[in-house]
Design a protein around this motif. Structure first.
Motif, PDB file in Angstrom:
ATOM      1  N   THR A 199      35.573  42.092  38.116  1.00 15.27           N
ATOM      2  CA  THR A 199      36.431  41.794  36.961  1.00 15.27           C
ATOM      3  C   THR A 199      36.442  42.949  35.967  1.00 15.27           C
ATOM      4  OG1 THR A 199      34.576  40.587  35.938  1.00 15.27           O
ATOM      5  CG2 THR A 199      36.207  39.293  37.167  1.00 15.27           C
ATOM      6  N   ALA A 200      35.323  43.683  35.878  1.00 14.21           N
ATOM      7  CA  ALA A 200      35.304  44.861  35.006  1.00 14.21           C
ATOM      8  C   ALA A 200      36.275  45.912  35.515  1.00 14.21           C
ATOM      9  CB  ALA A 200      33.882  45.431  34.931  1.00 14.21           C
ATOM     10  N   GLY A 201      36.340  46.072  36.847  1.00 16.50           N
ATOM     11  CA  GLY A 201      37.282  47.030  37.419  1.00 16.50           C
ATOM     12  C   GLY A 201      38.723  46.621  37.198  1.00 16.50           C
ATOM     13  N   ALA A 202      39.007  45.334  37.352  1.00 12.95           N
ATOM     14  CA  ALA A 202      40.369  44.844  37.117  1.00 12.95           C
ATOM     15  C   ALA A 202      40.769  45.065  35.658  1.00 12.95           C
ATOM     16  CB  ALA A 202      40.459  43.368  37.483  1.00 12.95           C
ATOM     17  N   TYR A 204      39.537  47.364  33.622  1.00 24.35           N
ATOM     18  CA  TYR A 204      39.680  48.806  33.415  1.00 24.35           C
ATOM     19  C   TYR A 204      41.066  49.285  33.861  1.00 24.35           C
ATOM     20  CZ  TYR A 204      38.894  53.814  34.243  1.00 24.35           C
ATOM     21  OH  TYR A 204      38.991  55.187  34.257  1.00 24.35           O
ATOM     22  N   ILE A 205      41.525  48.784  35.007  1.00 20.47           N
ATOM     23  CA  ILE A 205      42.855  49.157  35.495  1.00 20.47           C
ATOM     24  C   ILE A 205      43.938  48.656  34.539  1.00 20.47           C
ATOM     25  CG2 ILE A 205      44.529  48.731  37.349  1.00 20.47           C
ATOM     26  CD1 ILE A 205      42.103  48.722  39.294  1.00 20.47           C
ATOM     27  N   ARG A 206      43.787  47.431  34.048  1.00 28.31           N
ATOM     28  CA  ARG A 206      44.761  46.888  33.101  1.00 28.31           C
ATOM     29  C   ARG A 206      44.804  47.719  31.824  1.00 28.31           C
ATOM     30  NH1 ARG A 206      44.447  44.178  28.709  1.00 28.31           N
ATOM     31  NH2 ARG A 206      42.203  43.853  28.925  1.00 28.31           N
ATOM     32  N   ARG A 207      43.642  48.120  31.336  1.00 30.47           N
ATOM     33  CA  ARG A 207      43.581  48.887  30.085  1.00 30.47           C
ATOM     34  C   ARG A 207      44.204  50.274  30.229  1.00 30.47           C
ATOM     35  NH1 ARG A 207      39.644  47.550  26.118  1.00 30.47           N
ATOM     36  NH2 ARG A 207      38.583  45.563  26.543  1.00 30.47           N
ATOM     37  N   THR A 208      44.001  50.900  31.407  1.00 28.94           N
ATOM     38  CA  THR A 208      44.439  52.297  31.568  1.00 28.94           C
ATOM     39  C   THR A 208      45.834  52.441  32.163  1.00 28.94           C
ATOM     40  OG1 THR A 208      43.251  52.338  33.704  1.00 28.94           O
ATOM     41  CG2 THR A 208      42.090  53.179  31.755  1.00 28.94           C
ATOM     42  N   THR A 209      46.316  51.422  32.887  1.00 28.93           N
ATOM     43  CA  THR A 209      47.631  51.546  33.528  1.00 28.93           C
ATOM     44  C   THR A 209      48.582  50.414  33.165  1.00 28.93           C
ATOM     45  OG1 THR A 209      47.053  50.265  35.509  1.00 28.93           O
ATOM     46  CG2 THR A 209      46.494  52.620  35.525  1.00 28.93           C
ATOM     47  N   GLY A 210      48.031  49.311  32.701  1.00 30.19           N
ATOM     48  CA  GLY A 210      48.855  48.133  32.447  1.00 30.19           C
ATOM     49  C   GLY A 210      49.085  47.288  33.679  1.00 30.19           C
ATOM     50  N   ASP A 211      48.574  47.732  34.833  1.00 33.75           N
ATOM     51  CA  ASP A 211      48.792  46.991  36.085  1.00 33.75           C
ATOM     52  C   ASP A 211      47.834  45.800  36.190  1.00 33.75           C
ATOM     53  OD1 ASP A 211      50.673  48.880  36.720  1.00 33.75           O
ATOM     54  OD2 ASP A 211      49.354  50.023  38.052  1.00 33.75           O
ATOM     55  N   ILE A 212      48.307  44.746  36.825  1.00 32.44           N
ATOM     56  CA  ILE A 212      47.478  43.564  37.083  1.00 32.44           C
ATOM     57  C   ILE A 212      47.001  43.599  38.530  1.00 32.44           C
ATOM     58  CG2 ILE A 212      47.382  41.048  37.140  1.00 32.44           C
ATOM     59  CD1 ILE A 212      47.661  42.236  34.336  1.00 32.44           C
ATOM     60  N   VAL A 213      45.701  43.588  38.699  1.00 26.91           N
ATOM     61  CA  VAL A 213      45.115  43.553  40.039  1.00 26.91           C
ATOM     62  C   VAL A 213      44.208  42.327  40.141  1.00 26.91           C
ATOM     63  CG1 VAL A 213      45.280  46.041  40.380  1.00 26.91           C
ATOM     64  CG2 VAL A 213      43.219  45.063  39.345  1.00 26.91           C
ATOM     65  N   HIS A 214      43.685  42.087  41.333  1.00 27.30           N
ATOM     66  CA  HIS A 214      43.036  40.811  41.597  1.00 27.30           C
ATOM     67  C   HIS A 214      41.630  40.991  42.173  1.00 27.30           C
ATOM     68  CE1 HIS A 214      46.996  38.925  41.003  1.00 27.30           C
ATOM     69  NE2 HIS A 214      47.455  39.990  41.627  1.00 27.30           N
ATOM     70  N   GLY A 215      40.866  39.911  42.125  1.00 23.22           N
ATOM     71  CA  GLY A 215      39.522  39.896  42.688  1.00 23.22           C
ATOM     72  C   GLY A 215      39.222  38.552  43.317  1.00 23.22           C
ATOM     73  N   LEU A 216      38.416  38.584  44.367  1.00 19.33           N
ATOM     74  CA  LEU A 216      37.983  37.353  45.035  1.00 19.33           C
ATOM     75  C   LEU A 216      36.552  37.551  45.510  1.00 19.33           C
ATOM     76  CD1 LEU A 216      39.940  35.259  47.647  1.00 19.33           C
ATOM     77  CD2 LEU A 216      37.594  35.955  48.110  1.00 19.33           C
ATOM     78  N   VAL A 217      35.687  36.583  45.212  1.00 19.57           N
ATOM     79  CA  VAL A 217      34.290  36.691  45.632  1.00 19.57           C
ATOM     80  C   VAL A 217      33.897  35.503  46.498  1.00 19.57           C
ATOM     81  CG1 VAL A 217      33.487  38.160  43.757  1.00 19.57           C
ATOM     82  CG2 VAL A 217      33.505  35.683  43.437  1.00 19.57           C
ATOM     83  N   THR A 218      33.030  35.791  47.466  1.00 18.35           N
ATOM     84  CA  THR A 218      32.522  34.776  48.378  1.00 18.35           C
ATOM     85  C   THR A 218      31.209  34.215  47.848  1.00 18.35           C
ATOM     86  OG1 THR A 218      31.280  36.416  49.641  1.00 18.35           O
ATOM     87  CG2 THR A 218      33.541  35.988  50.331  1.00 18.35           C
ATOM     88  N   PRO A 219      30.859  32.984  48.233  1.00 17.60           N
ATOM     89  CA  PRO A 219      29.585  32.423  47.781  1.00 17.60           C
ATOM     90  C   PRO A 219      28.403  33.131  48.426  1.00 17.60           C
ATOM     91  CG  PRO A 219      30.606  30.971  49.384  1.00 17.60           C
ATOM     92  CD  PRO A 219      31.616  32.043  49.078  1.00 17.60           C
ATOM     93  N   LEU A 220      27.259  33.076  47.764  1.00 13.10           N
ATOM     94  CA  LEU A 220      26.025  33.551  48.369  1.00 13.10           C
ATOM     95  C   LEU A 220      25.532  32.450  49.303  1.00 13.10           C
ATOM     96  CD1 LEU A 220      24.315  35.114  45.222  1.00 13.10           C
ATOM     97  CD2 LEU A 220      25.637  36.288  46.985  1.00 13.10           C
ATOM     98  N   LEU A 221      25.404  32.748  50.561  1.00 17.74           N
ATOM     99  CA  LEU A 221      25.045  31.732  51.544  1.00 17.74           C
ATOM    100  C   LEU A 221      23.577  31.340  51.409  1.00 17.74           C
ATOM    101  CD1 LEU A 221      26.888  32.931  54.756  1.00 17.74           C
ATOM    102  CD2 LEU A 221      27.624  31.265  53.064  1.00 17.74           C
ATOM    103  N   THR A 222      23.327  30.053  51.524  1.00 17.75           N
ATOM    104  CA  THR A 222      21.965  29.543  51.410  1.00 17.75           C
ATOM    105  C   THR A 222      21.673  28.577  52.550  1.00 17.75           C
ATOM    106  OG1 THR A 222      22.643  27.669  50.023  1.00 17.75           O
ATOM    107  CG2 THR A 222      21.992  29.709  48.891  1.00 17.75           C
ATOM    108  N   LYS A 223      20.394  28.299  52.727  1.00 15.62           N
ATOM    109  CA  LYS A 223      19.962  27.256  53.653  1.00 15.62           C
ATOM    110  C   LYS A 223      20.090  25.911  52.949  1.00 15.62           C
ATOM    111  CE  LYS A 223      16.620  30.430  55.729  1.00 15.62           C
ATOM    112  NZ  LYS A 223      15.180  30.712  55.984  1.00 15.62           N
TER     113      LYS A 223
END
Length: 422
Positions: A199-202, A204-223
């Motif tokens: 989200t920090a990278g997204a 940063y891109i918005r602040r410097t270019t105005g572009d909207i980019v995306h992020g998706l994270v997977t869960p940490l797998l557990t037993k």
């Protein structure tokens, strides 16, 4: 909603994302270039990374283009972890690991066609950057207050965190910006602990270019008990067959818990919804057959090590319990089997091999030498699957596997081993 995003959610790949509706619309609009990063903190990736590689593969199969970033620069710094500062590896070591990881990731995506993947190294754009340019052009866009509020940083403040690790988020944000500039990358994926960096990278891109980019994270797998998935008594489960043999790898998945096996199958297998539903029903009706575990172990081992290696691992397991020929196994598989049964080293005296009684007791398949003799007399003792009937028998050189191993078995299920040393 987007069919791919719905499927990824159903399979358990989505722990969080930037605006879901916007991401779904973006995936529907055409080919999306995404990236996932791997820092070279060891010579091999492990099964925690495998989830990210499978996600990249699924994105590509849906028509999108995944970039695989190997962190030649971020690997020199180290992403902050909860437990303390990372060890700083030498530049030579990191460079060698970059090459190893780049080679290892190649099998999981295609490099052909319009959406062919590409392996990139962030040292290519970070290496030439001066400290002044880094501080002026990148650091200016990051609030220290927000950086201090990050969970991992907040937890580390009491014991201390170096400026090096504190600044890691700037480097990863710069990676996203450069990949956006160079390749039009508009989606970063990663594990849940990377959410703050993504989200920090997204931002940063918005602040410097105005572009909207995306992020998706997977869960940490557990037993099932909430502990970390992917660890065994022997340590991490690696993708490199020299670090975790195909036999041990296959066994790891075979031992998946009943309560979690279908969750793992949804993520690590490419079986369809219908196939998984049928398998779940069959497993519920006859859990003792462990059909889901077998499917999981076979599918993941086929993916990582190939069908032939999986067949060899399966044959080794059969041979270990008397349903196959141990002598037919190659040396590497025999060595892996010895590790799995926790074989004991036994020294030879003046070149004389130990008695079967001594070997049985040393291997731990019986409690004592007297118990070993009794087992032999009762017809329940085996050396490399051959029944032993003489309580005074001694191991012979022609019995040994690869010249130094012997598998000891009591009855059908109690197995151990010895490794003969001089």
């Amino acid at each position: 909603m987007n069919a791919l995003l719905d499927d990824l959610t159903w399979r358990g790949f989505v722990a969080d994302s930037t605006d879901r509706d916007a991401l779904a619309a973006h995936l529907d609009a055409g080919m999306v270039t995404s990236y996932v990063g791997f820092d070279p903190t060891a010579r091999s990736l492990h099964i925690g990374h495998l989830m990210q590689l499978i996600l990249a593969r699924r994105l590509q199969q849906a028509g999108h283009r995944p970039l695989l970033l190997i962190g030649g620069s971020t690997g020199l710094i180290g992403d902050p972890k909860m437990t303390g500062e990372r060890v700083m590896n030498t530049k030579e070591t990191v460079s060698a690991w970059v090459a190893s990881l780049a080679e290892q990731t190649k099998k999981y995506v295609s490099f052909e066609g319009e959406n062919g993947s590409r392996i990139v190294n962030n040292l290519d754009w970070t290496g030439p950057l001066s400290a002044l340019d880094f501080l002026r052009d990148i650091g200016k866009h990051f609030s220290v207050n927000r950086m201090l509020a990050r969970d991992v940083v907040a937890r580390r403040l009491e014991d201390g965190i170096s400026y090096t690790e504190f600044s890691y988020v700037l480097l990863q944000s710069f990676d996203y910006a450069e990949l956006h500039r160079l390749y039009g990358c508009t989606l970063q994926t990663g594990a849940q602990d990377q959410w703050g960096n993504i989200t920090a990278g997204a931002d940063y891109i918005r602040r410097t270019t105005g572009d909207i980019v995306h992020g998706l994270v997977t869960p940490l797998l557990t037993k099932a008990d909430g502990t970390k998935f992917g660890k065994t008594e022997g340590g991490t489960v690696w993708l490199d067959p020299e670090l975790t043999s195909p036999y041990a790898f296959h066994q790891f998945w075979l031992n998946a818990e009943d309560a979690k096996v279908m969750d793992y199958l949804k993520i690590f297998s490419f079986r369809s919804h219908d196939e998984l539903a049928e398998l779940a029903e069959q497993t519920e009706q006859a859990p003792y057959k462990r059909l889901a575990q077998r499917a999981l172990a076979d599918d993941v081992t086929d993916l990582v090590h190939g069908v032939e290696a999986r067949k060899a691992a399966d044959e080794a397991a059969r041979a270990l319990f008397g349903r196959g020929e141990l002598a037919a196994l190659d040396d590497a598989t025999i060595s892996a089997v010895m590790g799995e049964v926790k074989a004991t080293e036994v020294s030879t005296r003046d070149g004389e091999l130990p008695t079967v009684v001594d070997a049985l007791a040393a291997s731990g398949v019986v409690a004592s030498k007297s118990a070993a003799r009794r087992t032999i007399q009762e017809g329940g003792a085996y050396v490399n699957n051959a029944k032993v009937t003489d309580p005074d028998a001694r191991l012979s050189a022609d019995q040994l596997l690869a010249g130094r191993y012997a598998v000891l078995r009591r009855g059908k299920k109690t197995v151990g081993g010895v490794i003969l040393t001089r």
